[in-house]
Design an enzyme around this catalytic site. Structure first.
Site, mmCIF file in Angstrom:
data_model
loop_
_atom_site.group_PDB
_atom_site.id
_atom_site.type_symbol
_atom_site.label_atom_id
_atom_site.label_comp_id
_atom_site.label_asym_id
_atom_site.label_seq_id
_atom_site.Cartn_x
_atom_site.Cartn_y
_atom_site.Cartn_z
ATOM 1 N N SER A 25 0.787 -1.223 0.002
ATOM 2 C CA SER A 25 -0.013 -0.198 0.048
ATOM 3 C C SER A 25 0.844 1.169 0.104
ATOM 4 O O SER A 25 1.676 1.378 -0.968
ATOM 5 C CB SER A 25 -0.998 0.036 1.229
ATOM 6 O OG SER A 25 -2.007 0.687 0.988
ATOM 7 N N ASP A 30 -9.014 -3.817 -6.335
ATOM 8 C CA ASP A 30 -8.666 -3.165 -4.929
ATOM 9 C C ASP A 30 -9.611 -1.892 -4.926
ATOM 10 O O ASP A 30 -9.534 -1.015 -5.693
ATOM 11 C CB ASP A 30 -7.088 -2.746 -5.102
ATOM 12 C CG ASP A 30 -6.553 -2.777 -3.847
ATOM 13 O OD1 ASP A 30 -7.253 -1.768 -3.083
ATOM 14 O OD2 ASP A 30 -5.388 -2.899 -3.664
ATOM 15 N N HIS A 71 -8.058 -5.390 -0.913
ATOM 16 C CA HIS A 71 -6.903 -4.515 -0.608
ATOM 17 C C HIS A 71 -6.167 -5.205 0.807
ATOM 18 O O HIS A 71 -6.873 -5.525 1.545
ATOM 19 C CB HIS A 71 -7.409 -2.933 0.036
ATOM 20 C CG HIS A 71 -6.184 -2.131 0.132
ATOM 21 N ND1 HIS A 71 -5.127 -1.711 -0.780
ATOM 22 C CD2 HIS A 71 -5.402 -1.713 1.132
ATOM 23 C CE1 HIS A 71 -4.207 -0.970 -0.422
ATOM 24 N NE2 HIS A 71 -4.396 -1.125 0.976
#
Length: 409
Positions: A203, A331, A362
């Site tokens: 991320s 995502d 995610h």
């Protein structure tokens, strides 16, 4: 793959600077224009480095991506399930607090006992968690175990305030601030000068990592890196963050940011300048926090300027070491349309490969043999990639010390 070995080597301190990491070695004849399909049709696999990096992963990628029933059917279900119900393995960690040049602090969590049972030349994997994440997170712990099972030394880089890392100055971190990661990599390299260094980021950690690889470009001391669920284009990610169910994630992350801030709020009293400390302290969204604190700390005029100039989508074309990017098409936080496909698949840059799974959410990827509560689908793929690079970096005990970016064997 063809391999190269050198009869002699210069001092190790210069080795990492000189080697241009493995953009070597096309195993196939360079005159061959087509390769047989090495991945399942359910996966999108592209990139200038595909010819070299895909064959070693063919066993993992030849199978269909099969999301776990009842969980993987929906991107939000998969994201939330992974966050709350994925197992958190027990790993004994030894903390090292590193003081940075600006008098800040970050925390490095090493797997305890590695110094006594691993040789000094064991490859090292540096892990960068996502926004507000740290060594306590399940996806980090599973990656630690996966790498440790392959006899790799591992360390988690907890950003300022994350993972209970101390905060000693009125500054946290940002998507484009690369000072801390530069010092961490240099520190780890100094401690283990005989080891090859690698990094993996999730991320926001993935965004920071790719920006670092681009900034260092010709001088990067990492041998390879992996970026997972990277938001890439932060402007696009911010747009989607305020739509529909995504507001749940926005509020959850802003709560985490407020919690970190509240522990160190005294450092920011009477700071003055353009800061809006009440806005940061009471932020309902990540954007509010970035408006009140982050963008001012790092010299941006507006939040939009901060997001635009901090997006790793603009930097990836400058990466010159092996880089594997893994994304999920559904995502909710790292939108598929933000992936810089054109720069990744550019043949002028033979260093990158992108894998996009049809599902995964995610930080989810609840699929594979260990689903639903075990390691993410990505973990074995990450280690296969890194081990392949390591096997080509180390030949008969010698390091590859030459810029072999354009050598074809």
């Amino acid at each position: 793959m063809a391999r190269l070995a050198f009869a002699s080597s210069p001092p190790l301190a210069s080795a990492r600077t000189l080697r241009r990491h493995f953009s070597i070695l096309a195993a196939a004849d360079p005159k061959t224009s087509k390769m047989p399909r090495l991945h399942h049709a359910s996966l999108e696999v592209i990139g200038g480095g595909t010819d070299r990096f895909l064959p070693p992963l063919k066993d993992s990628l030849s199978k269909p991506y099969a999301a776990f029933p009842l969980i993987g059917f929906n991107r939000h279900a998969e994201t939330i399930y992974a966050a709350f119900y994925r197992s958190v393995p027990f790993v004994r960690l030894r903390r090292e607090c590193l003081r940075t040049k600006d008098n800040g602090s970050v925390a490095l969590d090493w797997v305890a006992g590695d110094d006594s049972c691993l040789p000094p030349e064991s490859p090292i994997l540096i892990l960068l968690p996502g926004l507000t994440g740290g060594s306590q997170d399940s996806y980090v712990r599973h990656m630690l175990l996966q790498a440790r099972s392959k006899k790799w030394r591992c360390v988690v880089f907890n950003s300022r305030g994350c993972g209970d890392s101390p905060v000693t100055t009125p500054q946290f971190y940002s998507a484009s601030f690369l000072g801390d990661i530069s010092e961490v990599i240099a520190h780890v390299g100094d401690r283990f000068p005989r080891a090859n260094l690698y990094a993996a980021g999730w991320s926001l950690g993935g965004n920071i990592l790719v920006n670092y690889l681009a900034q260092e470009s010709h001088n990067c001391t990492l041998s390879a890196a992996v970026s997972l669920c990277n938001p890439f284009d932060l402007v696009i990610a911010d747009e989607d963050f305020h739509k529909g169910f995504n507001n749940v994630y926005d509020k959850a992350l802003s709560r985490s940011l407020r919690r970190i801030f509240s522990k160190h709020s005294l450092l920011f009293e009477d700071i003055g300048g353009g800061f809006n400390i009440p806005m940061a302290a009471n932020a309902d969204t990540v954007r509010d926090f970035d408006e009140g604190l982050t963008r001012v700390s790092f010299g941006f005029k507006t939040v939009d300027e901060y997001y635009s100039k901090s997006s790793s989508s603009k930097a990836i074309k400058h990466v010159r070491i092996p880089l594997l990017c893994i994304q999920a098409a559904n995502d909710p936080i790292a939108p598929d349309r933000g992936i810089p496909r054109e720069d990744i698949k550019c043949k002028a840059n033979p260093n990158c490969m992108l894998i996009v799974t049809p599902r995964g959410g995610h930080l989810g990827w609840v699929a594979g043999e260990r689903a639903p509560n075990g390691a993410p689908w990505t973990d074995p793929v990450v280690m296969e990639f890194l081990q392949h690079v390591e096997s080509c970096e180390t030949i008969n005990g010698d390091r590859l010390l030459e810029d072999v970016h354009q050598i074809q064997v």
